[in-house]
Structures are given as structure tokens and as C-alpha cells.
Design an enzyme around this catalytic site. Structure first.
Site, PDB file in Angstrom:
ATOM      1  N   LYS A 126       0.856  -1.192   0.000  1.00 47.08           N
ATOM      2  CA  LYS A 126       0.000   0.000   0.000  1.00 47.08           C
ATOM      3  C   LYS A 126       0.881   1.227   0.000  1.00 47.08           C
ATOM      4  CE  LYS A 126      -4.446   0.852   0.219  1.00 47.08           C
ATOM      5  NZ  LYS A 126      -5.584  -0.015  -0.117  1.00 47.08           N
ATOM      6  N   ASP A 166      -6.986   4.445  -4.354  1.00 49.91           N
ATOM      7  CA  ASP A 166      -7.627   4.259  -3.057  1.00 49.91           C
ATOM      8  C   ASP A 166      -8.264   5.627  -2.752  1.00 49.91           C
ATOM      9  OD1 ASP A 166      -7.602   2.088  -0.740  1.00 49.91           O
ATOM     10  OD2 ASP A 166      -7.344   3.991   0.274  1.00 49.91           O
TER      11      ASP A 166
HETATM   12  N1  GLU Z   1      -7.312   0.221  -2.863  1.00 45.18           N
HETATM   13  C1  GLU Z   1      -8.066  -0.946  -3.207  1.00 45.18           C
HETATM   14  C2  GLU Z   1      -8.102  -1.905  -2.044  1.00 45.18           C
HETATM   15  O1  GLU Z   1      -8.105  -1.470  -0.911  1.00 45.18           O
HETATM   16  C3  GLU Z   1      -7.652  -1.556  -4.539  1.00 45.18           C
HETATM   17  C4  GLU Z   1      -6.220  -1.972  -4.652  1.00 45.18           C
HETATM   18  C5  GLU Z   1      -5.821  -2.436  -6.067  1.00 45.18           C
HETATM   19  O2  GLU Z   1      -6.650  -2.502  -6.958  1.00 45.18           O
HETATM   20  O3  GLU Z   1      -4.623  -2.715  -6.210  1.00 45.18           O
HETATM   21  O4  GLU Z   1      -8.175  -3.094  -2.183  1.00 45.18           O
END
Ligand code: GLU
Length: 445
Positions: A126, A166
Site C-alpha cells: 500500500k 484508493d
Molecule cells: N485500494 C483498493 C483496495 O483497498 C484496490 C487496490 C488495487 O486494486 O490494487 O483493495
């Protein structure tokens, strides 16, 4: 809690001071792992738990940029590359003033288990920055994204780490980041980001995937008690990409969604949220949610109090972490809620989760219920790797299959480990086993 787990839990608390959200996320997983440790003492011998709570790599960097008035601004950028036993690090980028290492680590940790649950070959990570996009011009957003990538580009890539969106990061921001990445590397490496625009390597259904997926998951949970979303009343919190698509998809399945919210308050529309009006206000105009009530006679705006006081059959929190407290959960239970599916990451506090479980409410934790977004990101990676573009219907059906698989995997695992119907235990154990076994197979790395 089993003694080995309790000891490592204490170490996590001591070694990560002040990172409350990270500790909360670890604690929540550890609370589910007792039955696994009893059955598989080998995980302790291999040091799996201690390795899992330590990110493989965490990068913190300065993000300098110049605002429209010519003032130099400095933000802090992060990428936490948590675990790559199953594939390249995969996870979103969050731009929000609350971002600090503890939030990045909680999100990265959750992502590892979530991504494992999808069954796709993706590790977990992340990233983000303590940048507040609200009120910033498009030029400022672009310059910020470019500066962010000018550092981050060296740490990512289609086989290394694949960022996506996100909170505060959507297709526009991914576009600016991808553009800068392409310029610096001199490579059109489509698979280095997901959530791209459809004309330049993005996947159909990706924008809708998290919101549609959480609604699919809620519907699957309801089916286990012989009902569906058709005719149900629903509360959705938030008004970002996840919330808007959850409202839209739940409505298309016959539900009446009564609410939407932002940080200023919430609106209640007894006849069901008008999705076009909500889109106009929140996406096109980037205005406050109170505007919805201004333009829609039958709706009202509430600036104090809790969105969870609205009596409904199903609650879908889609705003942010810890938005639903123990008291909120008790209110929902008192008002007869049947199911709760988490569209956001860790929206329910520890007390809230326990309240739902004790009351026998169907509870779909985020790492299962909101996995549709990242699962569709993995489908985007597949399309990029084969230089192919899939149709909307095909991609939608793949997402639907995936959400069903995740749901069934949670149920089967919970049953296998002696907690039938407990989606929290099912999701945590199923995700854990997949990652743990891959880590053992790959040696001490
Ligand atoms: N931010 C999204 C999550 O919390 C998507 C992450 C992504 O598609 O890599 O899963």
C-alpha cells in the site's frame, strides 16, 4: 489467545509504537488464528507470524511540489511493500491528510490477506501521502502526482509492485502517475499500474468493481439465510467511487439505498438515492453532500448524529477506517439489521465486529467483501500481460465468479476450523494459510 500468538502480539505493540491502526489490524487477524496454530504448530517453527507482521520493505520519501500561488509545499510519501510470497506487491495509493506510517501498514497488512483470498497471483502493499487533494486545482494535483512518482518509479514495475487507486486517487491521478512513470522509464509498461483509463490499458468494470463486488458479497451472505437484496433497505456510507457504485449496483438488484455521506454529514432519501444527482454533485462538481438535499425536496441532510441510526436491513460502510463504532453497531442491531458488508478497509471497530457477531448478524469483513476491486485489478494485469481487452460482460462475470469463490472459501474455511458462518474467521484463516504455505515453500526470505 494462544500463548505464542499473545507473545508476538505484544511484540507488535512494543515494536510499532503509536501505530494504532496497524496494531488493530494485526490484533484482528491474530484473534482468528488460534485454531490454526493448534492444528499447524509448524507455522510457529518457521517464524511465519513474526515474518508476516514485518513488511518486507517500507519506503518513506519527500514529495516537494509548488502550488498555484508559487508556494513550495512538502508532503510525505510512502510505499509499504508488505509481502510478495504470492506475486508482485499489489495495492492502492491513498492521498489523505490522515496518512502516516501506521495507516499505510494497516492497509498493507490487510491487503496481503485480501489479495490471497482472491486466489490471484498478487502479493500485498500500500502507498500514499499525507496530501489533501480537496480544493486543489487540476494543475496542482498533476504536479503532486508527478513529484510523487519521480521518487516512487524506481521501486515499482509490473513484476515488482503494481499500485492502483484508493481514497483520493482515481483514474485521473493514476493517469498523471502513469504518464510520469512512462516518461521517466521510457517504457509503456501498462502492467505497472491498474485502474488506468480504458483507452490506455485500463480494464472495463475496474471503476465499478469494489462497489459492485461488496454488493455481490452482501447478496451472497443474504442468500445463506434465504433472502436477497431485492426489496431490502440499505445504508451506504461515503460518496466516493466505492460508495457510488455500491449504491448504483444495490439499486439495480432491487434494494432501496437510503443514504450517502461525506465528512460533513449524511443525507437520507427515503425513496432511494438518485445516483445521477449524487454523481453530478460528488464527481462532476466535487461539492458537499448537503447539496444533494438542497436539490432534492424529499431528502434531508444531517450534520450531527450517526448515519448508522437509520433503520435498515443491510449496512454497507464504504467511507473509511473505524467509521462504525461499537455503539453504532448496537444501534444497527437494535433496529434489526440482518447483514453488514464492509466496502471500506476496516470501517468497523473491534467492538463493532464483536457486537455483530454476538448478535448473529451476517458480517462480511472488508478483506473478503471489498476484494472485488483488487481482484479486477488482477484481471487488468492479465489483460495487459496478454495485450488483450475483454468485454464488459465477460469481465463482470469474472468478478461475479470471484466474489462467489471468496464467499464460499470463507464459509468452507470457517466450517473446517469449527466456526460455521463466521466470515471473519473464514477470511483471516483462508488468507493466512495461502500466504503461510507459500512462505514456507520459498524458505526463510
Ligand atoms: N485500494 C483498493 C483496495 O483497498 C484496490 C487496490 C488495487 O486494486 O490494487 O483493495
Amino acid at each position: 489467545m494462544e500463548a505464542g500468538l499473545a507473545q508476538i502480539r505484544e511484540e507488535v505493540l512494543r515494536r510499532n509504537p503509536g501505530e494504532t491502526e496497524f496494531f488493530q489490524a494485526v490484533d484482528e487477524v491474530f484473534n482468528s488464528l488460534g485454531p490454526v496454530m493448534k492444528r499447524h504448530p509448524e507455522y510457529v517453527e518457521h517464524g511465519i507470524l513474526r515474518r508476516m507482521v514485518e513488511p518486507e520493505r517500507q519506503i518513506t520519501f519527500r514529495v516537494p511540489w509548488v502550488d498555484d500561488k508559487g508556494v513550495v509545499k512538502i508532503n510525505r510519501g510512502f510505499r509499504v511493500q508488505f509481502n510478495s510470497a504470492l506475486g508482485p506487491y499489489k495495492g492502492g495509493i491513498r492521498f489523505h491528510p490522515s496518512v502516516y506510517l501506521g495507516i499505510m501498514k494497516f492497509l498493507g497488512f490487510e491487503q496481503v490477506f485480501k489479495n490471497a483470498l482472491t486466489g490471484m497471483p498478487i502479493g500485498g502493499g500500500k502507498g500514499g501521502a499525507d496530501f489533501n487533494p480537496s480544493g486543489r486545482s487540476e494543475g496542482e494535483i498533476m504536479r503532486f502526482c508527478q513529484s510523487f512518482i519521480t521518487e516512487l518509479y524506481r521501486h515499482i514495475g509490473e513484476h515488482t509492485d503494481v499500485p492502483a487507486g484508493d481514497i483520493g486517487v482515481g483514474t485521473r491521478e493514476i493517469g498523471f502517475m502513469f504518464g510520469q512513470y512512462r516518461r521517466i522509464t521510457n517504457r509503456f509498461e501498462a502492467g505497472a499500474f491498474t485502474g488506468k483509463g480504458v483507452s490506455w490499458g485500463g480494464s472495463l468494470v475496474r471503476p465499478e468493481a469494489t462497489g459492485n463486488g461488496v454488493v455481490m458479497f452482501a447478496n451472497q451472505m443474504l442468500k445463506t439465510i434465504g433472502t436477497t437484496l431485492d426489496g431490502a433497505t440499505v445504508t451506504v456510507s461515503g460518496s466516493g467511487n466505492v460508495a457510488i457504485n455500491a449504491i448504483n449496483y444495490a439499486t439495480s438488484l432491487g434494494a432501496t439505498v437510503l443514504t450517502a455521506s461525506d465528512s460533513s454529514g449524511y443525507v437520507v432519501d427515503e425513496q432511494g438515492i438518485d445516483i445521477e444527482l449524487l454523481r453530478q454533485i460528488k464527481i462532476t462538481e466535487r461539492a458537499r453532500i448537503s447539496e444533494y438535499a438542497e436539490r432534492r425536496e424529499r431528502a434531508h441532510f444531517v450534520s450531527d448524529g450517526s448515519i448508522w441510526e437509520v433503520p435498515v436491513d443491510v449496512a454497507i460502510p464504504c467511507a473509511t477506517q473505524n467509521e462504525l463504532s461499537g455503539d453504532d453497531a448496537a444501534t444497527l442491531v437494535m433496529n434489526g439489521v440482518k447483514a453488514v458488508a464492509e466496502g471500506a478497509n476496516m470501517p468497523s471497530t473491534h467492538q463493532a465486529i464483536n457486537t455483530f457477531r454476538e448478535a448473529g448478524v451476517l458480517f462480511g469483513p472488508g478483506k473478503a467483501a471489498n476484494a472485488g476491486g483488487v481482484a479486477t485489478s488482477a484481471l487488468e494485469m492479465q489483460q495487459n500481460a496478454s495485450r488483450d481487452t475483454w468485454s464488459f460482460d465477460y469481465t463482470h462475470s469474472r468478478l461475479e465468479e470471484n466474489m462467489e469463490d471468496i464467499h464460499d472459501r470463507c464459509i468452507a474455511t470457517a466450517e473446517d476450523f469449527g466456526h460455521p458462518g463466521d466470515y471473519v474467521i473464514g477470511a483471516n484463516i483462508a488468507g493466512f494459510l495461502k500466504v503461510a504455505d507459500a512462505m514456507i515453500a520459498q524458505g526463510v526470505v
